[in-house]
Design a protein around this motif. Structure first.
Motif, mmCIF file in Angstrom:
data_model
loop_
_atom_site.group_PDB
_atom_site.id
_atom_site.type_symbol
_atom_site.label_atom_id
_atom_site.label_comp_id
_atom_site.label_asym_id
_atom_site.label_seq_id
_atom_site.Cartn_x
_atom_site.Cartn_y
_atom_site.Cartn_z
ATOM 1 N N ARG A 185 -3.889 11.885 2.276
ATOM 2 C CA ARG A 185 -3.137 12.992 3.066
ATOM 3 C C ARG A 185 -2.244 12.462 3.991
ATOM 4 O O ARG A 185 -2.244 12.545 5.262
ATOM 5 N N SER A 186 -1.214 11.719 3.522
ATOM 6 C CA SER A 186 -0.221 11.399 4.305
ATOM 7 C C SER A 186 0.537 12.212 4.651
ATOM 8 O O SER A 186 1.288 12.991 3.773
ATOM 9 N N PRO A 187 1.105 12.485 6.048
ATOM 10 C CA PRO A 187 1.929 13.353 6.616
ATOM 11 C C PRO A 187 3.679 13.054 6.062
ATOM 12 O O PRO A 187 4.513 14.027 5.962
ATOM 13 N N LEU A 188 3.658 11.800 5.592
ATOM 14 C CA LEU A 188 4.786 11.458 5.367
ATOM 15 C C LEU A 188 5.255 12.090 3.977
ATOM 16 O O LEU A 188 6.781 12.060 3.575
ATOM 17 N N THR A 214 0.748 -1.308 -0.031
ATOM 18 C CA THR A 214 0.076 0.062 0.006
ATOM 19 C C THR A 214 0.781 1.293 -0.019
ATOM 20 O O THR A 214 1.818 1.189 0.328
ATOM 21 N N LEU A 215 0.406 2.341 -0.270
ATOM 22 C CA LEU A 215 0.904 3.581 -0.477
ATOM 23 C C LEU A 215 1.726 3.874 0.895
ATOM 24 O O LEU A 215 2.838 4.301 1.127
ATOM 25 N N SER A 216 0.920 3.803 2.004
ATOM 26 C CA SER A 216 1.333 3.988 3.438
ATOM 27 C C SER A 216 2.333 3.231 3.821
ATOM 28 O O SER A 216 3.259 3.858 4.424
ATOM 29 N N LEU A 217 2.477 2.177 3.634
ATOM 30 C CA LEU A 217 3.357 1.245 3.857
ATOM 31 C C LEU A 217 4.643 1.534 3.221
ATOM 32 O O LEU A 217 5.648 1.276 3.765
ATOM 33 N N TRP A 218 4.486 1.824 1.880
ATOM 34 C CA TRP A 218 5.757 1.902 1.091
ATOM 35 C C TRP A 218 6.537 3.262 1.588
ATOM 36 O O TRP A 218 7.662 3.494 1.643
ATOM 37 N N LEU A 219 5.450 4.564 1.824
ATOM 38 C CA LEU A 219 6.034 5.629 2.382
ATOM 39 C C LEU A 219 6.622 5.508 3.781
ATOM 40 O O LEU A 219 8.024 6.063 3.920
ATOM 41 N N ARG A 220 6.351 4.638 4.604
ATOM 42 C CA ARG A 220 6.982 4.276 5.872
ATOM 43 C C ARG A 220 8.349 3.679 5.792
ATOM 44 O O ARG A 220 9.267 4.255 6.361
#
Length: 483
Positions: free
Chosen positions: A446-449, A175-181
């Protein structure tokens, strides 16, 4: 001799069989992590397909020479391929086709890419088979992409099935959030480290543009910041060594690309592999190039006058660039064909519409963005009928394109501000109807990362060497993780 003659009359299916090693080496689906190279291969395959199509047309005596560039994968032996989970390396190959039959074309393509031609000797049996005369595509074009081979082909050769690989990649895509983390820190570190180089690039570009009254400096490919700085420094050094020659650049746009010359739009191309002597020779020749450019503009005006006010435009592409000499020759040939037939078109009936002239097409078509794509050898009366019958549809597509462009600009700006991004752009291959929903979903996520990062919407995930963050336009959200 009879064997040779028979081979020269290869069918489309025979050519596909002969070119299979080539297709496997350049298949765009294997370049998922390299979108620019994939786009070049996609474009060159279309040009090759058009060339082969034209050779098979009845009564064709010669086809216009066509320059092609491919990125060729370094294919490993069968036993190594299954062990290797990473894509192999690749090399760039450029060559010009000037062949007069399908067999010679196939041989030239294989030899130019350093691929074996031994299997071509076995084509006699297949060319005698009735099945070889059958079209292998529902599109009426045996070279239409995507190329889907029978699953037994992969089982027999041990090669990887690109379709299967893509499906598998989609299943395991994060997912986008996991990849960004997992990658935000790396992107931030690289981006911060690139700041001095970006400032230097900005300074050099501004300095050269002002010094030589340049319209702009561009790059055909997305080279890294360091690479771009080196190219500008090289041009700056040349200007100090030979200031008189560089003065001819005044008023021009410079594009750093694979070859030196002038392109169809009148921009000066500087080949990044060329030495200063070749650049200097080009600068000295610019007055002659400008004369050629004036001739192309005159031809475009005359063609527009004959064809109801339609504009002849150039669409910049990622594949091999069309030199001004080739463009002028195509315009001249097309103009002569139009003058040979008196067309009955109202002087302003096609005003507001646009067309491109292509040397490697056999039939006129209407692009989804609303411009016509016309073969340079199109028969005038057929062309008139096609333009008149599709004019209304073309205007509707242009209107739709303009609406999408405006919508994309608005949502992109909103995204840039709301997510506090440093920059937001997209790959040229990402369409409006892909970019718009992508941006809307980013606003919802709206990911803060992502704050403060340079983001490029593409077809894959990657952190580029200068910290630019590439994300696929169809990225997975948390809600799609288990779908």
């Amino acid at each position: 001799m009879s064997h040779l003659v028979h081979q020269r009359a290869l069918s489309g299916a025979d050519a596909i069989n002969a070119l299979r090693p080539f297709y496997f080496a350049v298949h765009p689906d294997f370049f998922g992590q390299h979108p620019r190279e994939r786009e070049v291969n996609e474009n060159s395959l279309k040009r090759l397909n058009g060339y082969l199509e034209n050779l098979q047309k009845p009564g064709t005596r010669s086809v216009q020479p066509t320059k092609l560039t491919f990125y060729v994968r370094e294919i490993k032996e069968k036993e190594d391929i299954q062990k290797d989970v990473l894509p192999p390396g690749f090399r760039s190959v450029s060559f010009t086709l000037q062949t007069k039959d399908v067999l010679t074309t196939v041989m030239d393509v294989l030899k130019s890419c350093s691929l074996s031609t031994e299997h071509v000797k076995e084509l006699k049996a297949s060319s005698e088979s009735p099945k070889s005369q059958q079209p292998v595509s529902g599109h009426g074009n045996p070279f239409y992409r995507p190329i889907k081979w029978d699953k037994s082909y992969y089982s027999f050769t041990g090669f990887r099935d690109p379709e299967q690989e893509l499906k598998q990649a989609k299943k395991v895509e994060p997912t986008l959030s996991l990849w960004l983390r997992n990658h935000e820190k790396e992107a931030t570190k690289k981006q911060n480290a690139s700041v001095p180089r970006r400032e230097e690039l900005k300074r050099l570009k501004k300095e050269l543009c002002q010094k030589f009254a340049l319209e702009d400096i561009r790059w055909q490919r997305s080279w890294g910041v360091t690479h771009r700085c080196c190219q500008l420094q090289s041009l700056s050094r040349l200007s100090q060594q030979n200031p008189e020659a560089v003065l001819n650049l005044r008023g021009h746009t410079i594009i750093f690309t694979d070859q030196s010359g002038m392109n169809a739009s009148g921009h000066v191309m500087l080949g990044t592999m060329d030495v200063h002597h070749q650049w200097t020779k080009l600068f000295v020749s610019l007055p002659s190039y400008r004369s050629l450019l004036q001739q192309t503009e005159w031809l475009k005006e005359r063609i527009s006058h004959v064809l109801g006010g339609i504009q002849v435009i150039n669409v910049e592409r990622l594949g091999p660039v069309q030199p001004i000499e080739e463009h002028c020759s195509i315009l001249n040939t097309f103009h002569k064909r139009l003058l040979a037939r008196r067309l009955a078109l109202h002087p302003r009936s096609l005003q507001g519409l646009a067309m491109t002239l292509e040397n490697d097409r056999s039939s006129p078509s209407l692009h989804e963005m609303g411009h016509f794509i016309i073969p340079a050898t199109c028969e005038p009366s057929r062309l008139q009928t096609f333009l008149q019958s599709m004019a209304c549809e073309a205007r509707q597509r242009i209107k739709h394109r303009n609406q999408l462009q405006k919508e994309e600009e608005e949502v992109l700006l909103h995204c840039l501000e709301a997510l506090a991004l440093r920059n937001l752009s997209k790959e040229p291959s990402v369409r409006h109807n892909q970019m718009i929903p992508c941006c809307r979903r980013l606003l919802e996520e709206r990911s803060p990362l992502m704050e403060g990062l340079r983001v490029e919407v593409s077809h894959f995930y990657s952190v580029m060497q200068d910290g630019d963050l590439c994300i696929p336009w169809d990225w997975k959200g948390a809600s799609l993780k288990h779908s």
